[in-house]
Design a protein around this motif. Structure first.
Motif, PDB file in Angstrom:
ATOM      1  N   GLY A   1       0.830  -1.192   0.000  1.00  0.00           N
ATOM      2  CA  GLY A   1       0.000   0.000   0.000  1.00  0.00           C
ATOM      3  C   GLY A   1       0.866   1.245   0.000  1.00  0.00           C
ATOM      4  O   GLY A   1       1.968   1.251   0.551  1.00  0.00           O
ATOM      5  N   PHE A   2       0.352   2.270  -0.631  1.00  0.00           N
ATOM      6  CA  PHE A   2       1.009   3.568  -0.674  1.00  0.00           C
ATOM      7  C   PHE A   2       0.093   4.581  -0.004  1.00  0.00           C
ATOM      8  O   PHE A   2      -1.060   4.714  -0.411  1.00  0.00           O
ATOM      9  CB  PHE A   2       1.242   4.016  -2.129  1.00  0.00           C
ATOM     10  CG  PHE A   2       2.071   3.057  -2.938  1.00  0.00           C
ATOM     11  CD1 PHE A   2       3.451   3.185  -2.979  1.00  0.00           C
ATOM     12  CD2 PHE A   2       1.463   2.041  -3.660  1.00  0.00           C
ATOM     13  CE1 PHE A   2       4.218   2.307  -3.728  1.00  0.00           C
ATOM     14  CE2 PHE A   2       2.222   1.157  -4.415  1.00  0.00           C
ATOM     15  CZ  PHE A   2       3.605   1.288  -4.456  1.00  0.00           C
ATOM     16  N   VAL A   3       0.590   5.258   1.008  1.00  0.00           N
ATOM     17  CA  VAL A   3      -0.161   6.349   1.604  1.00  0.00           C
ATOM     18  C   VAL A   3       0.436   7.618   1.021  1.00  0.00           C
ATOM     19  O   VAL A   3       1.533   8.032   1.389  1.00  0.00           O
ATOM     20  CB  VAL A   3      -0.083   6.342   3.144  1.00  0.00           C
ATOM     21  CG1 VAL A   3      -0.840   7.543   3.715  1.00  0.00           C
ATOM     22  CG2 VAL A   3      -0.664   5.047   3.691  1.00  0.00           C
TER      23      VAL A   3
ATOM     24  N   GLU B   1       6.007  11.600  -6.217  1.00  0.00           N
ATOM     25  CA  GLU B   1       7.245  10.867  -5.984  1.00  0.00           C
ATOM     26  C   GLU B   1       7.052   9.364  -5.797  1.00  0.00           C
ATOM     27  O   GLU B   1       7.862   8.580  -6.272  1.00  0.00           O
ATOM     28  CB  GLU B   1       7.964  11.439  -4.763  1.00  0.00           C
ATOM     29  CG  GLU B   1       8.420  12.875  -4.954  1.00  0.00           C
ATOM     30  CD  GLU B   1       8.883  13.529  -3.665  1.00  0.00           C
ATOM     31  OE1 GLU B   1       8.968  12.847  -2.612  1.00  0.00           O
ATOM     32  OE2 GLU B   1       9.159  14.748  -3.696  1.00  0.00           O
ATOM     33  N   SER B   2       6.006   8.951  -5.097  1.00  0.00           N
ATOM     34  CA  SER B   2       5.855   7.534  -4.750  1.00  0.00           C
ATOM     35  C   SER B   2       5.176   6.705  -5.826  1.00  0.00           C
ATOM     36  O   SER B   2       5.513   5.537  -6.002  1.00  0.00           O
ATOM     37  CB  SER B   2       5.060   7.392  -3.449  1.00  0.00           C
ATOM     38  OG  SER B   2       5.749   8.003  -2.388  1.00  0.00           O
TER      39      SER B   2
ATOM     40  N   GLY C   1      -0.527   4.143 -11.007  1.00  0.00           N
ATOM     41  CA  GLY C   1       0.786   4.240 -10.378  1.00  0.00           C
ATOM     42  C   GLY C   1       1.023   3.141  -9.358  1.00  0.00           C
ATOM     43  O   GLY C   1       2.131   2.614  -9.247  1.00  0.00           O
ATOM     44  N   ALA C   2      -0.012   2.783  -8.603  1.00  0.00           N
ATOM     45  CA  ALA C   2       0.118   1.701  -7.627  1.00  0.00           C
ATOM     46  C   ALA C   2       0.408   0.383  -8.340  1.00  0.00           C
ATOM     47  O   ALA C   2       1.209  -0.422  -7.859  1.00  0.00           O
ATOM     48  CB  ALA C   2      -1.147   1.592  -6.781  1.00  0.00           C
ATOM     49  N   LEU C   3      -0.221   0.170  -9.489  1.00  0.00           N
ATOM     50  CA  LEU C   3       0.086  -1.037 -10.266  1.00  0.00           C
ATOM     51  C   LEU C   3       1.520  -0.999 -10.784  1.00  0.00           C
ATOM     52  O   LEU C   3       2.258  -1.985 -10.688  1.00  0.00           O
ATOM     53  CB  LEU C   3      -0.871  -1.186 -11.453  1.00  0.00           C
ATOM     54  CG  LEU C   3      -2.256  -1.723 -11.177  1.00  0.00           C
ATOM     55  CD1 LEU C   3      -3.047  -1.819 -12.476  1.00  0.00           C
ATOM     56  CD2 LEU C   3      -2.217  -3.064 -10.471  1.00  0.00           C
ATOM     57  N   LYS C   4       1.911   0.137 -11.330  1.00  0.00           N
ATOM     58  CA  LYS C   4       3.241   0.272 -11.921  1.00  0.00           C
ATOM     59  C   LYS C   4       4.348   0.066 -10.888  1.00  0.00           C
ATOM     60  O   LYS C   4       5.395  -0.490 -11.199  1.00  0.00           O
ATOM     61  CB  LYS C   4       3.387   1.650 -12.566  1.00  0.00           C
ATOM     62  CG  LYS C   4       4.712   1.867 -13.248  1.00  0.00           C
ATOM     63  CD  LYS C   4       4.784   3.227 -13.905  1.00  0.00           C
ATOM     64  CE  LYS C   4       6.151   3.422 -14.559  1.00  0.00           C
ATOM     65  NZ  LYS C   4       6.276   4.749 -15.140  1.00  0.00           N
TER      66      LYS C   4
END
Length: 163
Positions: free
Chosen positions: A52-54, A63-64, A89-92
């Motif tokens: 997970g990305f917060v 950036e993330s 972006g989360a997939l990438k």
């Protein structure tokens, strides 16, 4: 920590995705990691929940997970375009099969006439699916208070993670 409704839904997400052989990732903004927290309350979640990305700030989104600055400036952080870019972006930046992104205005401040408090945008992206097929939606929960807006957003995001 989480109420029964959220825990039951998180359990369904883990079990259904495990059965489907899918892994999941998240890009969370206004929920601040609550969806990831709910999923990891479930034993065995490590078989399904990849990462997970917060990305609470715009800088973190850039950036993330690689959200484009032009998209943020043109549409604003709380928009279908940004939610979709967050999911992509989360997939990438993961090995997950599916990603859900959440961005919104939980309040009590930060709202505007066009985007009032309680506006939350969700997007779901699947690896190897045509990226032009946008699966995103705006929910107007209303000014239910910060905690309840975030709770409703967690529920909606978990439902999006069901295969």
């Amino acid at each position: 920590m989480f109420d029964d409704e959220i825990l039951d839904l998180a359990r369904q997400v883990i079990e259904a995705n495990l059965a489907a052989g899918r892994t999941i990732a998240l890009a969370e903004s206004c929920t601040g990691g609550l969806v990831a927290g709910a999923l990891t309350e479930i034993a065995g979640s490590s078989e399904v929940f990849e990462r997970g990305f917060v990305t609470y700030s715009n800088e973190a989104k850039l950036e993330s997970i690689g959200v484009n600055q032009d998209i943020l400036e043109t549409f604003g952080a709380v928009s279908v375009a940004v939610a979709w870019a967050m999911a992509q972006g989360a997939l990438k930046h993961s090995h997950a099969d599916v990603a859900v992104a959440i961005t919104g205005i939980a309040g009590p401040g930060g709202g505007s006439p066009k985007k009032p408090v309680g506006t939350v945008v969700f997007a779901c992206a699947t690896r190897d699916e045509d990226p032009s097929k946008v699966v995103a939606d705006i929910e107007h929960f209303g000014d239910l208070g910060r905690s309840e807006i975030r709770r409703q957003a967690v529920i909606r995001a978990l439902k999006l993670l069901l295969p």
